[in-house]
Design a protein around this motif. Structure first.
Motif, mmCIF file in Angstrom:
data_model
loop_
_atom_site.group_PDB
_atom_site.id
_atom_site.type_symbol
_atom_site.label_atom_id
_atom_site.label_comp_id
_atom_site.label_asym_id
_atom_site.label_seq_id
_atom_site.Cartn_x
_atom_site.Cartn_y
_atom_site.Cartn_z
ATOM 1 N N LEU A 1 21.114 -54.437 -19.294
ATOM 2 C CA LEU A 1 20.567 -55.195 -20.507
ATOM 3 C C LEU A 1 20.096 -54.312 -21.620
ATOM 4 O O LEU A 1 20.010 -54.506 -22.798
ATOM 5 C CB LEU A 1 19.572 -56.034 -19.719
ATOM 6 C CG LEU A 1 19.802 -57.236 -19.017
ATOM 7 C CD1 LEU A 1 18.366 -57.929 -18.465
ATOM 8 C CD2 LEU A 1 20.648 -58.423 -19.716
ATOM 9 N N PHE A 2 19.312 -53.198 -21.187
ATOM 10 C CA PHE A 2 18.916 -52.244 -22.380
ATOM 11 C C PHE A 2 19.729 -51.607 -22.936
ATOM 12 O O PHE A 2 19.444 -51.162 -24.241
ATOM 13 C CB PHE A 2 17.801 -51.286 -21.560
ATOM 14 C CG PHE A 2 16.853 -50.350 -22.215
ATOM 15 C CD1 PHE A 2 15.751 -51.226 -22.751
ATOM 16 C CD2 PHE A 2 17.224 -49.205 -22.358
ATOM 17 C CE1 PHE A 2 15.168 -50.303 -23.684
ATOM 18 C CE2 PHE A 2 16.254 -48.485 -23.125
ATOM 19 C CZ PHE A 2 15.145 -48.934 -23.881
ATOM 20 N N PHE A 3 21.011 -51.084 -22.471
ATOM 21 C CA PHE A 3 21.984 -50.131 -23.235
ATOM 22 C C PHE A 3 23.138 -51.019 -23.485
ATOM 23 O O PHE A 3 24.054 -50.520 -24.093
ATOM 24 C CB PHE A 3 22.370 -49.127 -22.437
ATOM 25 C CG PHE A 3 21.184 -48.076 -22.245
ATOM 26 C CD1 PHE A 3 21.008 -47.335 -23.243
ATOM 27 C CD2 PHE A 3 20.621 -47.984 -21.036
ATOM 28 C CE1 PHE A 3 19.856 -46.494 -23.468
ATOM 29 C CE2 PHE A 3 19.705 -46.954 -20.962
ATOM 30 C CZ PHE A 3 19.373 -46.043 -22.274
ATOM 31 N N GLY A 4 23.352 -52.385 -23.246
ATOM 32 C CA GLY A 4 24.353 -53.193 -23.415
ATOM 33 C C GLY A 4 24.586 -53.432 -25.074
ATOM 34 O O GLY A 4 23.737 -53.205 -25.821
ATOM 35 N N LYS A 5 25.753 -53.689 -25.385
ATOM 36 C CA LYS A 5 25.863 -53.970 -26.754
ATOM 37 C C LYS A 5 25.155 -55.111 -27.371
ATOM 38 O O LYS A 5 25.455 -55.185 -28.493
ATOM 39 C CB LYS A 5 27.616 -54.132 -27.088
ATOM 40 C CG LYS A 5 28.456 -52.999 -26.722
ATOM 41 C CD LYS A 5 29.771 -53.141 -26.914
ATOM 42 C CE LYS A 5 30.679 -51.596 -26.829
ATOM 43 N NZ LYS A 5 32.205 -52.123 -26.965
ATOM 44 N N SER A 6 25.001 -55.977 -26.624
ATOM 45 C CA SER A 6 23.934 -57.140 -27.066
ATOM 46 C C SER A 6 22.552 -56.675 -27.296
ATOM 47 O O SER A 6 21.829 -57.638 -28.069
ATOM 48 C CB SER A 6 24.060 -58.476 -26.191
ATOM 49 O OG SER A 6 23.623 -58.093 -24.791
ATOM 50 N N SER B 1 26.103 -47.931 -30.079
ATOM 51 C CA SER B 1 27.490 -47.990 -30.232
ATOM 52 C C SER B 1 28.112 -47.892 -31.676
ATOM 53 O O SER B 1 29.007 -47.318 -31.833
ATOM 54 C CB SER B 1 27.944 -49.562 -29.716
ATOM 55 O OG SER B 1 27.679 -49.665 -28.285
ATOM 56 N N GLU B 2 27.119 -48.177 -32.585
ATOM 57 C CA GLU B 2 27.490 -48.110 -34.191
ATOM 58 C C GLU B 2 27.659 -46.648 -34.618
ATOM 59 O O GLU B 2 28.368 -46.215 -35.228
ATOM 60 C CB GLU B 2 26.507 -48.933 -34.920
ATOM 61 C CG GLU B 2 26.651 -50.356 -34.861
ATOM 62 C CD GLU B 2 25.588 -50.979 -35.597
ATOM 63 O OE1 GLU B 2 24.810 -50.240 -36.467
ATOM 64 O OE2 GLU B 2 25.478 -52.342 -35.589
ATOM 65 N N HIS B 3 26.850 -45.834 -33.836
ATOM 66 C CA HIS B 3 26.822 -44.353 -34.136
ATOM 67 C C HIS B 3 27.643 -43.378 -33.286
ATOM 68 O O HIS B 3 27.625 -42.400 -33.080
ATOM 69 C CB HIS B 3 25.266 -44.050 -34.092
ATOM 70 C CG HIS B 3 24.529 -44.580 -35.361
ATOM 71 N ND1 HIS B 3 23.858 -45.926 -35.247
ATOM 72 C CD2 HIS B 3 24.283 -44.042 -36.454
ATOM 73 C CE1 HIS B 3 23.214 -46.016 -36.518
ATOM 74 N NE2 HIS B 3 23.572 -45.121 -37.225
ATOM 75 N N GLY B 4 28.536 -44.332 -32.536
ATOM 76 C CA GLY B 4 29.415 -43.609 -31.762
ATOM 77 C C GLY B 4 29.049 -42.773 -30.384
ATOM 78 O O GLY B 4 29.536 -42.036 -29.787
ATOM 79 N N MET B 5 27.915 -43.639 -29.835
ATOM 80 C CA MET B 5 27.147 -43.081 -28.719
ATOM 81 C C MET B 5 27.076 -44.358 -27.454
ATOM 82 O O MET B 5 26.095 -44.404 -27.375
ATOM 83 C CB MET B 5 25.933 -42.469 -29.003
ATOM 84 C CG MET B 5 26.048 -41.315 -29.567
ATOM 85 S SD MET B 5 24.284 -40.733 -30.093
ATOM 86 C CE MET B 5 23.560 -41.816 -31.236
#
Length: 164
Positions: free
Chosen positions: A62-67, A75-79
């Motif tokens: 939940l904390f690191f998911g794309k939502s 994710s936007e910054h390639g990580m």
């Protein structure tokens, strides 16, 4: 015979143990100096040890998911964290941290305050007192915390399977 899963587990556990070691020492040393709210902070820091590993993994997802805002930004910054090596390390750090933290905190609390006072009397800086007085005195407890954190990191499956 393919030993790549074993090598991946060892690599993950070693990296997670290094991170957990320094984070656990730093946070444990800071927590013992807090006057108010220590019990609440201690509960929050040891929560991953109490919760089932799959629940910890779900919260990490939940904390690191794309939502999530953080996951989307990473994710936007390639990580991306989900389904990555970084995710395995983060999951291992989160589940092994309480073991290192609890052992380090107990070891720091056992250090004789007279030794610290003697160091201050001799004009030693806080950093020097920490590395020459506190760490050698608390060494056995810190070593046991490090070993337990490594064992927990290498044996972690539940949170890792959820996140990575």
């Amino acid at each position: 015979m393919d030993i790549s899963p074993l090598l991946l587990s060892l690599k993950t556990a070693c990296l997670a143990t290094v991170i957990t070691f320094f984070a656990g020492l730093w946070i444990a040393y800071k927590v013992i100096k807090i006057k108010h709210g220590k019990a609440v902070l201690d509960t929050i820091l040891t929560l991953p040890m109490i919760l089932p590993p799959t629940v910890v993994g779900f919260f990490l997802l939940l904390f690191f998911g794309k939502s999530s805002p953080l996951g989307a930004w990473l994710s936007e910054h390639g990580m991306p964290i989900v389904f990555s090596f970084a995710g395995t390390v983060i999951a291992s750090v989160v589940v092994s941290f309480p073991l290192m933290y609890r052992n380090a905190r107990a070891a720091f609390e056992q250090v004789d305050v007279n030794l610290i006072a003697a160091g201050k009397t001799l004009g030693m800086s806080d950093r020097r007192i920490f590395w020459t007085v506190v760490m050698p005195t608390a060494g056995p407890g810190i070593a046991s915390g490090t070993v337990l954190a490594f064992a927990r990191a290498i044996g972690e499956y539940g949170a890792t399977s959820m996140l990575a």
